[in-house]
Motif scaffolding. Structure first.
Motif, PDB file in Angstrom:
ATOM      1  N   MET A 245       3.894  -3.884  -9.215  1.00 15.47           N
ATOM      2  CA  MET A 245       3.620  -2.615  -8.565  1.00 15.47           C
ATOM      3  C   MET A 245       3.755  -2.787  -7.053  1.00 15.47           C
ATOM      4  O   MET A 245       3.305  -3.785  -6.490  1.00 15.47           O
ATOM      5  N   ILE A 246       4.342  -1.812  -6.419  1.00 14.21           N
ATOM      6  CA  ILE A 246       4.523  -1.840  -4.969  1.00 14.21           C
ATOM      7  C   ILE A 246       3.441  -0.983  -4.325  1.00 14.21           C
ATOM      8  O   ILE A 246       3.236   0.175  -4.716  1.00 14.21           O
ATOM      9  N   LYS A 247       2.739  -1.561  -3.355  1.00 16.44           N
ATOM     10  CA  LYS A 247       1.672  -0.861  -2.657  1.00 16.44           C
ATOM     11  C   LYS A 247       2.208  -0.340  -1.323  1.00 16.44           C
ATOM     12  O   LYS A 247       2.840  -1.075  -0.572  1.00 16.44           O
ATOM     13  N   LYS A 248       1.938   0.917  -1.046  1.00 15.02           N
ATOM     14  CA  LYS A 248       2.387   1.540   0.201  1.00 15.02           C
ATOM     15  C   LYS A 248       1.405   1.194   1.317  1.00 15.02           C
ATOM     16  O   LYS A 248       0.196   1.366   1.159  1.00 15.02           O
ATOM     17  N   LEU A 249       1.950   0.694   2.425  1.00 19.16           N
ATOM     18  CA  LEU A 249       1.140   0.367   3.587  1.00 19.16           C
ATOM     19  C   LEU A 249       1.719   1.029   4.827  1.00 19.16           C
ATOM     20  O   LEU A 249       2.928   1.165   4.963  1.00 19.16           O
ATOM     21  N   TYR A 250       0.837   1.396   5.716  1.00 21.37           N
ATOM     22  CA  TYR A 250       1.225   1.981   6.991  1.00 21.37           C
ATOM     23  C   TYR A 250       0.953   0.938   8.064  1.00 21.37           C
ATOM     24  O   TYR A 250      -0.103   0.301   8.055  1.00 21.37           O
ATOM     25  N   TRP A 251       1.885   0.762   8.977  1.00 16.21           N
ATOM     26  CA  TRP A 251       1.735  -0.289   9.965  1.00 16.21           C
ATOM     27  C   TRP A 251       1.686   0.273  11.380  1.00 16.21           C
ATOM     28  O   TRP A 251       2.133   1.374  11.652  1.00 16.21           O
ATOM     29  N   ASN A 252       1.110  -0.533  12.251  1.00 12.23           N
ATOM     30  CA  ASN A 252       1.052  -0.233  13.668  1.00 12.23           C
ATOM     31  C   ASN A 252       0.752  -1.548  14.371  1.00 12.23           C
ATOM     32  O   ASN A 252       0.722  -2.607  13.712  1.00 12.23           O
ATOM     33  N   PHE A 253       0.503  -1.501  15.647  1.00  8.96           N
ATOM     34  CA  PHE A 253       0.155  -2.714  16.380  1.00  8.96           C
ATOM     35  C   PHE A 253      -0.725  -2.373  17.574  1.00  8.96           C
ATOM     36  O   PHE A 253      -0.785  -1.220  18.012  1.00  8.96           O
TER      37      PHE A 253
END
Length: 172
Positions: A1-9
């Motif tokens: 299963m692929i998990k959706k992640l949101y990224w930033n820094f």
């Protein structure tokens, strides 16, 4: 299963520190000079789909920046550690989160609190912490004379301790 992640820094010491957020909370903070791909070292069995979406990461970005600018001493962030670590590692991370801002504990202190005598297992659990800074493992030192390892690097560990007004490592 692929998990959706949101990224930033966030930027710290002129370096980008990437982080990711799931629908349930922050789940990864990279080391300085690290990339988002560092997440696979801490979540080796997971597959992720990454998306940059500022409105999903704003709160996390703000709190991390406030901490790094000495405007915040603890986090009110939801965390998602559901795919990280085992039960022992979670227990170690919970103990680390109880270390107050501006204080440190030694590996020995943690071993005593956990009722264990297994330094290698403890260090392995600390090193598996996917939430650098948020789970403040920089507050765990080897001895009062030695900082010990840190995924973010010894320079960052020392800077974070100094930022928290710990003069050297003598306030144990």
């Amino acid at each position: 299963m692929i998990k959706k992640l949101y990224w930033n820094f966030v930027t710290y010491d002129n370096q980008k520190i990437f982080f990711t957020v799931s629908n349930h909370g922050i789940n990864f903070v990279a080391s300085p000079k690290g990339q988002i791909s560092e997440i696979y070292d801490l979540y080796p069995k997971c597959k992720f789909q990454f998306e940059y979406k500022k409105d999903r990461t704003n709160q996390y970005e703000e709190e991390l920046e406030e901490y790094l600018n000495t405007e915040r001493t603890n986090f009110n962030l939801s965390m998602d550690l559901s795919d990280a670590g085992d039960s022992f590692q979670h227990l170690v991370w919970q103990k680390i989160m109880q270390i107050p801002y501006g204080e440190v504990r030694t590996y020995h202190d943690l071993e005593m609190q956990l009722g264990i005598n297994d330094r290698k297992r403890l260090v392995k659990a600390i090193n598996a912490n996917p939430l650098l800074i948020v789970i403040p493992d920089h507050r765990v030192i080897e001895t009062k004379d030695q900082l010990g390892d840190y995924r973010g690097g010894l320079a960052m560990k020392s800077q974070l301790l100094e930022m928290e007004a710990i003069n050297g490592i003598n306030n144990i």
